[in-house]
Motif scaffolding. Structure first.
Motif, mmCIF file in Angstrom:
data_model
loop_
_atom_site.group_PDB
_atom_site.id
_atom_site.type_symbol
_atom_site.label_atom_id
_atom_site.label_comp_id
_atom_site.label_asym_id
_atom_site.label_seq_id
_atom_site.Cartn_x
_atom_site.Cartn_y
_atom_site.Cartn_z
ATOM 1 N N LEU A 51 -5.305 -2.175 6.912
ATOM 2 C CA LEU A 51 -5.395 -2.554 8.323
ATOM 3 C C LEU A 51 -5.070 -1.220 8.603
ATOM 4 C CD1 LEU A 51 -3.777 -6.695 8.128
ATOM 5 C CD2 LEU A 51 -7.049 -5.299 9.313
ATOM 6 N N LEU A 52 -4.184 -0.427 8.323
ATOM 7 C CA LEU A 52 -3.179 0.713 8.999
ATOM 8 C C LEU A 52 -4.743 1.195 9.009
ATOM 9 C CD1 LEU A 52 -0.451 0.287 7.052
ATOM 10 C CD2 LEU A 52 -0.227 -0.189 9.162
ATOM 11 N N THR A 53 -5.550 1.681 8.641
ATOM 12 C CA THR A 53 -6.721 2.777 8.674
ATOM 13 C C THR A 53 -7.391 2.456 10.224
ATOM 14 O OG1 THR A 53 -8.101 1.594 6.685
ATOM 15 C CG2 THR A 53 -6.207 3.473 6.655
ATOM 16 N N ILE B 67 -4.185 -5.472 16.599
ATOM 17 C CA ILE B 67 -3.027 -5.703 16.593
ATOM 18 C C ILE B 67 -2.289 -6.781 16.365
ATOM 19 C CG2 ILE B 67 -1.041 -5.524 18.351
ATOM 20 C CD1 ILE B 67 -2.738 -3.507 19.727
ATOM 21 N N VAL B 68 -2.312 -8.416 16.579
ATOM 22 C CA VAL B 68 -2.294 -9.082 16.111
ATOM 23 C C VAL B 68 -2.345 -9.008 14.626
ATOM 24 C CG1 VAL B 68 -2.251 -11.737 16.353
ATOM 25 C CG2 VAL B 68 -2.343 -10.230 18.289
ATOM 26 N N THR B 69 -3.249 -8.610 14.088
ATOM 27 C CA THR B 69 -3.413 -9.180 12.068
ATOM 28 C C THR B 69 -2.803 -7.803 12.129
ATOM 29 O OG1 THR B 69 -5.663 -9.515 13.310
ATOM 30 C CG2 THR B 69 -5.325 -8.629 10.700
ATOM 31 N N VAL B 70 -2.360 -7.022 12.091
ATOM 32 C CA VAL B 70 -1.154 -6.131 11.122
ATOM 33 C C VAL B 70 -0.137 -6.535 12.154
ATOM 34 C CG1 VAL B 70 -0.583 -3.359 11.905
ATOM 35 C CG2 VAL B 70 -2.777 -4.021 12.418
ATOM 36 N N VAL B 71 0.527 -6.626 12.568
ATOM 37 C CA VAL B 71 1.877 -7.345 12.836
ATOM 38 C C VAL B 71 2.050 -8.255 11.802
ATOM 39 C CG1 VAL B 71 3.775 -8.677 14.110
ATOM 40 C CG2 VAL B 71 1.947 -6.427 14.841
ATOM 41 N N LEU B 72 1.178 -8.842 11.809
ATOM 42 C CA LEU B 72 0.671 -10.554 10.374
ATOM 43 C C LEU B 72 1.101 -10.133 9.334
ATOM 44 C CD1 LEU B 72 -1.605 -12.829 12.046
ATOM 45 C CD2 LEU B 72 1.252 -13.491 12.526
ATOM 46 N N GLY B 73 0.238 -9.320 9.146
ATOM 47 C CA GLY B 73 -0.119 -8.233 8.173
ATOM 48 C C GLY B 73 1.704 -7.772 7.440
ATOM 49 N N ALA B 74 2.137 -7.242 8.555
ATOM 50 C CA ALA B 74 3.210 -6.688 7.942
ATOM 51 C C ALA B 74 4.889 -7.590 7.974
ATOM 52 C CB ALA B 74 3.607 -5.484 9.850
ATOM 53 N N ALA B 75 4.511 -8.898 8.674
ATOM 54 C CA ALA B 75 5.229 -9.958 8.766
ATOM 55 C C ALA B 75 5.382 -10.208 7.386
ATOM 56 C CB ALA B 75 5.048 -10.680 9.554
ATOM 57 N N ALA B 76 4.333 -10.515 6.950
ATOM 58 C CA ALA B 76 3.751 -11.135 5.311
ATOM 59 C C ALA B 76 4.423 -10.188 4.305
ATOM 60 C CB ALA B 76 2.166 -11.490 5.240
ATOM 61 N N THR B 77 3.943 -9.036 4.295
ATOM 62 C CA THR B 77 4.379 -7.918 3.251
ATOM 63 C C THR B 77 5.909 -7.914 2.749
ATOM 64 O OG1 THR B 77 2.368 -6.198 4.227
ATOM 65 C CG2 THR B 77 4.935 -5.653 2.790
ATOM 66 N N GLY B 78 6.810 -7.988 3.780
ATOM 67 C CA GLY B 78 8.228 -8.172 3.830
ATOM 68 C C GLY B 78 8.444 -9.314 3.852
ATOM 69 N N ALA B 79 7.622 -10.754 3.994
ATOM 70 C CA ALA B 79 8.461 -11.717 3.157
ATOM 71 C C ALA B 79 8.156 -11.951 1.392
ATOM 72 C CB ALA B 79 7.566 -13.191 4.500
ATOM 73 N N LEU B 80 7.103 -11.163 1.419
ATOM 74 C CA LEU B 80 6.469 -11.145 0.041
ATOM 75 C C LEU B 80 7.254 -10.286 -0.666
ATOM 76 C CD1 LEU B 80 2.539 -12.071 0.607
ATOM 77 C CD2 LEU B 80 4.501 -13.434 -0.545
ATOM 78 N N ILE B 81 7.918 -9.060 -0.294
ATOM 79 C CA ILE B 81 8.601 -8.216 -0.615
ATOM 80 C C ILE B 81 10.205 -8.955 -0.856
ATOM 81 C CG2 ILE B 81 9.408 -6.000 -0.936
ATOM 82 C CD1 ILE B 81 6.486 -5.037 -0.497
ATOM 83 N N GLY B 82 10.369 -10.231 0.066
ATOM 84 C CA GLY B 82 11.830 -10.156 0.873
ATOM 85 C C GLY B 82 12.611 -11.083 -0.594
ATOM 86 N N PRO B 83 11.266 -11.560 -1.707
ATOM 87 C CA PRO B 83 12.726 -12.055 -2.863
ATOM 88 C C PRO B 83 12.854 -10.368 -4.086
ATOM 89 C CG PRO B 83 10.822 -13.297 -2.588
ATOM 90 C CD PRO B 83 10.010 -11.900 -1.174
ATOM 91 N N VAL B 84 12.913 -10.304 -3.551
ATOM 92 C CA VAL B 84 12.959 -8.143 -4.684
ATOM 93 C C VAL B 84 14.132 -7.885 -4.067
ATOM 94 C CG1 VAL B 84 12.444 -6.144 -5.596
ATOM 95 C CG2 VAL B 84 10.736 -8.118 -5.869
#
Length: 166
Positions: free
Chosen positions: A48-50, A69-86
């Motif tokens: 998405l970033l490309t 833009i909405v898709t990129v923001v959602l993707g960033a939020a999903a990435t943050g939440a899924l990396i959050g446990p680490v």
């Protein structure tokens, strides 16, 4: 008594494990689940970033740019939440809060899956709108979303309610 000083408990689990052993097991299971989701969301987010740097981006309609833009923001939020446990684990390791860590990490993972569902929905909508301007695009997207909801949530909940008492 176990080495941790508490007795093993088989209540509702059928396992002979202490609360800390149970937390360790649940953590290992959760991390395996997160690895699968993290890989997918990171690949999708990287793609998405490309998009914004491709020549075709300038030709998108305002609506499609907004969806992007909405898709990129959602993707960033999903990435943050899924990396959050680490990050959560790293910041609290050794503080004797493993059961609470597992609980919060599971919540972050669930939020990450919801955000991933939204990201995939928005990405699919954008791709199908660009690929074809036919009126059936929303129906295709809705069908895929129903499929995701069935696979990710309804089947697991059905199994949970049919085969557990808790």
């Amino acid at each position: 008594m176990s080495a941790t000083g508490s007795t093993a408990d088989t209540t509702n689990t059928g396992r002979h494990e202490t609360e800390l052993e149970r937390a360790d097991r649940k953590w290992a299971e959760l991390i395996q689940e997160v690895r699968v989701a993290q890989t997918g969301v990171q690949i999708l987010f990287g793609f998405l970033l490309t998009v914004v740097f491709t020549p075709r981006y300038v030709d998108l309609s305002d609506t499609d740019k907004t969806i992007y833009i909405v898709t990129v923001v959602l993707g960033a939020a999903a990435t943050g939440a899924l990396i959050g446990p680490v990050s959560l684990h790293r910041l609290v390791v050794g503080r004797r809060v493993k059961p609470q860590t597992v609980e919060w990490a599971a919540r972050l993972t669930f939020v990450g899956l919801i955000l991933l569902l939204a990201t995939l929905t928005a990405a699919l909508l954008l791709i199908l709108r660009v690929a074809t301007h036919d009126g059936y695009v929303p129906w295709l997207v809705a069908g895929v979303v129903v499929w995701y909801v069935l696979c990710w949530f309804l089947v697991p909940l059905l199994v949970r309610f049919r085969h557990t008492t808790k």
